[in-house]
Motif scaffolding. Structure first.
Motif, PDB file in Angstrom:
ATOM      1  N   VAL A  38     -11.033 -81.305 -23.490  1.00  0.00           N
ATOM      2  CA  VAL A  38     -11.406 -81.630 -22.113  1.00  0.00           C
ATOM      3  C   VAL A  38     -10.165 -81.881 -21.268  1.00  0.00           C
ATOM      4  CG1 VAL A  38     -12.672 -83.276 -20.671  1.00  0.00           C
ATOM      5  CG2 VAL A  38     -13.616 -82.578 -22.874  1.00  0.00           C
ATOM      6  N   VAL A  39      -9.109 -82.400 -21.898  1.00  0.00           N
ATOM      7  CA  VAL A  39      -7.852 -82.654 -21.182  1.00  0.00           C
ATOM      8  C   VAL A  39      -7.045 -81.363 -21.048  1.00  0.00           C
ATOM      9  CG1 VAL A  39      -5.687 -83.958 -21.207  1.00  0.00           C
ATOM     10  CG2 VAL A  39      -7.802 -85.040 -21.994  1.00  0.00           C
ATOM     11  N   ARG A  40      -7.034 -80.572 -22.119  1.00  0.00           N
ATOM     12  CA  ARG A  40      -6.235 -79.340 -22.114  1.00  0.00           C
ATOM     13  C   ARG A  40      -6.842 -78.273 -21.207  1.00  0.00           C
ATOM     14  NH1 ARG A  40      -6.977 -79.685 -27.625  1.00  0.00           N
ATOM     15  NH2 ARG A  40      -7.899 -77.594 -27.577  1.00  0.00           N
ATOM     16  N   ALA A  41      -8.147 -78.147 -21.208  1.00  0.00           N
ATOM     17  CA  ALA A  41      -8.839 -77.145 -20.381  1.00  0.00           C
ATOM     18  C   ALA A  41     -10.032 -77.824 -19.727  1.00  0.00           C
ATOM     19  CB  ALA A  41      -9.269 -75.963 -21.240  1.00  0.00           C
ATOM     20  N   PRO A  42      -9.789 -78.612 -18.680  1.00  0.00           N
ATOM     21  CA  PRO A  42     -10.831 -79.509 -18.166  1.00  0.00           C
ATOM     22  C   PRO A  42     -11.874 -78.883 -17.247  1.00  0.00           C
ATOM     23  CG  PRO A  42      -8.807 -79.787 -16.910  1.00  0.00           C
ATOM     24  CD  PRO A  42      -8.501 -78.819 -18.010  1.00  0.00           C
ATOM     25  N   LYS A  43     -11.610 -77.726 -16.689  1.00  0.00           N
ATOM     26  CA  LYS A  43     -12.459 -77.224 -15.614  1.00  0.00           C
ATOM     27  C   LYS A  43     -13.927 -77.099 -16.037  1.00  0.00           C
ATOM     28  CE  LYS A  43     -12.841 -73.566 -12.146  1.00  0.00           C
ATOM     29  NZ  LYS A  43     -12.271 -72.296 -11.617  1.00  0.00           N
ATOM     30  N   ALA A  44     -14.204 -76.388 -17.107  1.00  0.00           N
ATOM     31  CA  ALA A  44     -15.596 -76.166 -17.519  1.00  0.00           C
ATOM     32  C   ALA A  44     -16.277 -77.451 -18.001  1.00  0.00           C
ATOM     33  CB  ALA A  44     -15.649 -75.091 -18.604  1.00  0.00           C
ATOM     34  N   PRO A  45     -15.656 -78.217 -18.925  1.00  0.00           N
ATOM     35  CA  PRO A  45     -16.331 -79.452 -19.358  1.00  0.00           C
ATOM     36  C   PRO A  45     -16.566 -80.446 -18.229  1.00  0.00           C
ATOM     37  CG  PRO A  45     -14.568 -78.873 -20.879  1.00  0.00           C
ATOM     38  CD  PRO A  45     -14.430 -77.975 -19.697  1.00  0.00           C
ATOM     39  N   LEU A  46     -15.601 -80.598 -17.330  1.00  0.00           N
ATOM     40  CA  LEU A  46     -15.766 -81.562 -16.245  1.00  0.00           C
ATOM     41  C   LEU A  46     -16.859 -81.120 -15.267  1.00  0.00           C
ATOM     42  CD1 LEU A  46     -12.132 -82.738 -15.424  1.00  0.00           C
ATOM     43  CD2 LEU A  46     -13.899 -83.898 -16.758  1.00  0.00           C
ATOM     44  N   ALA A  47     -16.963 -79.816 -15.025  1.00  0.00           N
ATOM     45  CA  ALA A  47     -18.041 -79.319 -14.163  1.00  0.00           C
ATOM     46  C   ALA A  47     -19.394 -79.642 -14.789  1.00  0.00           C
ATOM     47  CB  ALA A  47     -17.899 -77.811 -13.955  1.00  0.00           C
ATOM     48  N   GLY A  48     -19.483 -79.462 -16.109  1.00  0.00           N
ATOM     49  CA  GLY A  48     -20.724 -79.770 -16.799  1.00  0.00           C
ATOM     50  C   GLY A  48     -21.027 -81.250 -16.840  1.00  0.00           C
ATOM     51  N   LEU A  49     -20.023 -82.065 -17.095  1.00  0.00           N
ATOM     52  CA  LEU A  49     -20.226 -83.514 -17.153  1.00  0.00           C
ATOM     53  C   LEU A  49     -20.593 -84.080 -15.779  1.00  0.00           C
ATOM     54  CD1 LEU A  49     -17.278 -84.406 -19.564  1.00  0.00           C
ATOM     55  CD2 LEU A  49     -19.740 -84.626 -20.058  1.00  0.00           C
ATOM     56  N   PHE A  50     -20.055 -83.475 -14.719  1.00  0.00           N
ATOM     57  CA  PHE A  50     -20.420 -83.891 -13.360  1.00  0.00           C
ATOM     58  C   PHE A  50     -21.907 -83.614 -13.110  1.00  0.00           C
ATOM     59  CE2 PHE A  50     -20.929 -83.017  -8.794  1.00  0.00           C
ATOM     60  CZ  PHE A  50     -20.439 -84.195  -8.257  1.00  0.00           C
ATOM     61  N   ALA A  51     -22.350 -82.441 -13.533  1.00  0.00           N
ATOM     62  CA  ALA A  51     -23.775 -82.112 -13.394  1.00  0.00           C
ATOM     63  C   ALA A  51     -24.629 -83.036 -14.256  1.00  0.00           C
ATOM     64  CB  ALA A  51     -24.012 -80.655 -13.779  1.00  0.00           C
ATOM     65  N   GLN A  52     -24.132 -83.355 -15.452  1.00  0.00           N
ATOM     66  CA  GLN A  52     -24.878 -84.173 -16.412  1.00  0.00           C
ATOM     67  C   GLN A  52     -25.067 -85.608 -15.939  1.00  0.00           C
ATOM     68  OE1 GLN A  52     -25.325 -83.267 -20.328  1.00  0.00           O
ATOM     69  NE2 GLN A  52     -26.959 -84.606 -19.654  1.00  0.00           N
ATOM     70  N   PHE A  53     -23.994 -86.236 -15.507  1.00  0.00           N
ATOM     71  CA  PHE A  53     -24.026 -87.672 -15.234  1.00  0.00           C
ATOM     72  C   PHE A  53     -24.046 -88.050 -13.753  1.00  0.00           C
ATOM     73  CE2 PHE A  53     -22.243 -88.107 -19.642  1.00  0.00           C
ATOM     74  CZ  PHE A  53     -23.328 -88.815 -20.151  1.00  0.00           C
ATOM     75  N   VAL A  54     -23.871 -87.079 -12.858  1.00  0.00           N
ATOM     76  CA  VAL A  54     -23.882 -87.377 -11.422  1.00  0.00           C
ATOM     77  C   VAL A  54     -25.049 -86.656 -10.742  1.00  0.00           C
ATOM     78  CG1 VAL A  54     -22.618 -87.294  -9.245  1.00  0.00           C
ATOM     79  CG2 VAL A  54     -21.391 -87.776 -11.373  1.00  0.00           C
ATOM     80  N   LEU A  55     -25.037 -85.329 -10.803  1.00  0.00           N
ATOM     81  CA  LEU A  55     -26.048 -84.569 -10.074  1.00  0.00           C
ATOM     82  C   LEU A  55     -27.455 -84.768 -10.619  1.00  0.00           C
ATOM     83  CD1 LEU A  55     -24.268 -81.136  -9.431  1.00  0.00           C
ATOM     84  CD2 LEU A  55     -24.577 -83.035  -7.850  1.00  0.00           C
ATOM     85  N   LEU A  56     -27.621 -84.644 -11.939  1.00  0.00           N
ATOM     86  CA  LEU A  56     -28.968 -84.720 -12.500  1.00  0.00           C
ATOM     87  C   LEU A  56     -29.632 -86.078 -12.273  1.00  0.00           C
ATOM     88  CD1 LEU A  56     -31.266 -83.379 -14.013  1.00  0.00           C
ATOM     89  CD2 LEU A  56     -30.166 -84.034 -16.165  1.00  0.00           C
ATOM     90  N   PRO A  57     -28.970 -87.210 -12.548  1.00  0.00           N
ATOM     91  CA  PRO A  57     -29.620 -88.500 -12.266  1.00  0.00           C
ATOM     92  C   PRO A  57     -29.939 -88.693 -10.785  1.00  0.00           C
ATOM     93  CG  PRO A  57     -27.789 -88.801 -13.773  1.00  0.00           C
ATOM     94  CD  PRO A  57     -27.688 -87.402 -13.267  1.00  0.00           C
ATOM     95  N   ALA A  58     -28.996 -88.297  -9.902  1.00  0.00           N
ATOM     96  CA  ALA A  58     -29.212 -88.483  -8.466  1.00  0.00           C
ATOM     97  C   ALA A  58     -30.370 -87.619  -7.964  1.00  0.00           C
ATOM     98  CB  ALA A  58     -27.933 -88.142  -7.699  1.00  0.00           C
ATOM     99  N   LEU A  59     -30.408 -86.360  -8.385  1.00  0.00           N
ATOM    100  CA  LEU A  59     -31.474 -85.472  -7.938  1.00  0.00           C
ATOM    101  C   LEU A  59     -32.820 -85.839  -8.565  1.00  0.00           C
ATOM    102  CD1 LEU A  59     -29.581 -82.064  -7.912  1.00  0.00           C
ATOM    103  CD2 LEU A  59     -30.425 -83.348  -5.952  1.00  0.00           C
ATOM    104  N   THR A  60     -32.789 -86.403  -9.759  1.00  0.00           N
ATOM    105  CA  THR A  60     -34.036 -86.877 -10.365  1.00  0.00           C
ATOM    106  C   THR A  60     -34.610 -88.024  -9.555  1.00  0.00           C
ATOM    107  OG1 THR A  60     -33.319 -86.243 -12.592  1.00  0.00           O
ATOM    108  CG2 THR A  60     -35.065 -87.892 -12.441  1.00  0.00           C
TER     109      THR A  60
END
Length: 301
Positions: A38-60
């Motif tokens: 996640v540190v070496r190649a953060p773009k994809a995991p961080l995009a997913g984690l943002f959707a997981q822990f920010v977007l999904l709870p808020a939109l729910t």
């Protein structure tokens, strides 16, 4: 009146042990590199984690508020949305020809982060929704006991699984599939028996329950897909993130519910049906994507 499921302390302990075994079994193939990636190649995991822990709870929260969903069903949806990715997302990603390395990294990081983010997101959004706020405030949830549950069924099994996998890698590769089969069969069996105790009552709102869970799961899959596309990720990464966000750890949600909300049948029904439906939707999506190769993508070593 809300129907009641009755669980003894032995049944709650059994479910927690099942979940711990599930996390342990999945963790035996995890490596420290799955976290450092996640540190070496953060773009994809961080995009997913943002959707997981920010977007999904808020939109729910917004979804349940705007549609005026019954408070106990809404709370169940919020709890599932606050949980980390499910243990079968890695297998689904592999079958979908997605980037399994990204999926594994997201699972590892979200499982550890959920010890803080799951209770935080659940409490935050359940209080923001005026329909669920009174119900949440009427339920006593000891934060110390909640932290103990997370460490007992999530963090400790994950660490022990990684340690055993590093120490005995051949054993880990050989036994990990068996752990998955045992865990899911036992968990589904426990849910069937528990819900079966009040099946007649649950049938009275089965149609609403099915619509709510399918709609919610579709929202989760869509959030994962759109987040990956917005981040301009390749097709393999997009598939991984879509499945990681769309397959939630409903087993953890059930463990929390049986421990802290033993009288909230509607919440349990949401988590239980989520646990069944996300395997169906994820399996169908994986099957469709498997028929559309995307070239060479990463796999778990």
């Amino acid at each position: 009146m809300e129907p009641t499921l009755h669980f003894g302390s032995d049944q709650v302990l059994l479910l927690n042990c099942i979940l711990a075994i599930m996390i342990f079994g999945v963790s035996v193939t995890l490596k420290p590199a799955d976290f450092s990636r996640v540190v070496r190649a953060p773009k994809a995991p961080l995009a997913g984690l943002f959707a997981q822990f920010v977007l999904l709870p808020a939109l729910t929260c917004a979804f349940t508020w705007v549609l005026d969903i019954e408070p106990t069903l809404a709370l169940g949806m919020m709890l599932v949305a606050a949980c980390p990715g499910g243990t079968f997302s890695n297998i689904m990603t592999f079958l979908a020809r997605g980037n399994t390395a990204v999926s594994v990294s997201m699972t590892a990081v979200s499982s550890v982060g959920s010890a803080v983010l799951t209770p935080f997101n659940f409490a935050l959004y359940a209080n923001l929704n005026p329909n669920t706020q009174p119900l949440l405030q009427s339920i006593a949830m000891n934060p110390v006991h909640l932290a103990g549950l997370f460490f007992g069924v999530l963090i400790i099994p994950l660490v022990l699984g990684m340690m055993c996998g590093q120490r005995w890698p051949a054993w880990a590769r050989r036994t990990e599939p068996g752990f998955r089969v045992f865990s899911v069969v036992t968990l589904v069996g426990f849910v069937v028996v528990a819900v079966g105790q009040n099946l007649n009552t649950l049938m009275s709102y089965l149609g609403v329950l099915v619509a709510v869970v399918i709609g919610h799961n579709t929202l989760a899959l869509l959030m994962g897909y759109l987040s990956a596309r917005f981040a301009q990720l390749n097709e393999a990464d997009t598939r991984a993130i879509t499945l990681e966000v769309g397959i939630q750890n409903s087993g953890l949600a059930l463990a929390i519910l049986f421990t802290f909300f033993p009288n909230q049948t509607s919440m349990m029904a949401v988590a239980a049906f989520w646990g069944i439906w996300h395997l169906i939707s994820g399996g169908l999506l994986s099957w469709l994507w498997n028929r559309k190769p995307v070239g060479e993508v990463s796999r778990v070593e």
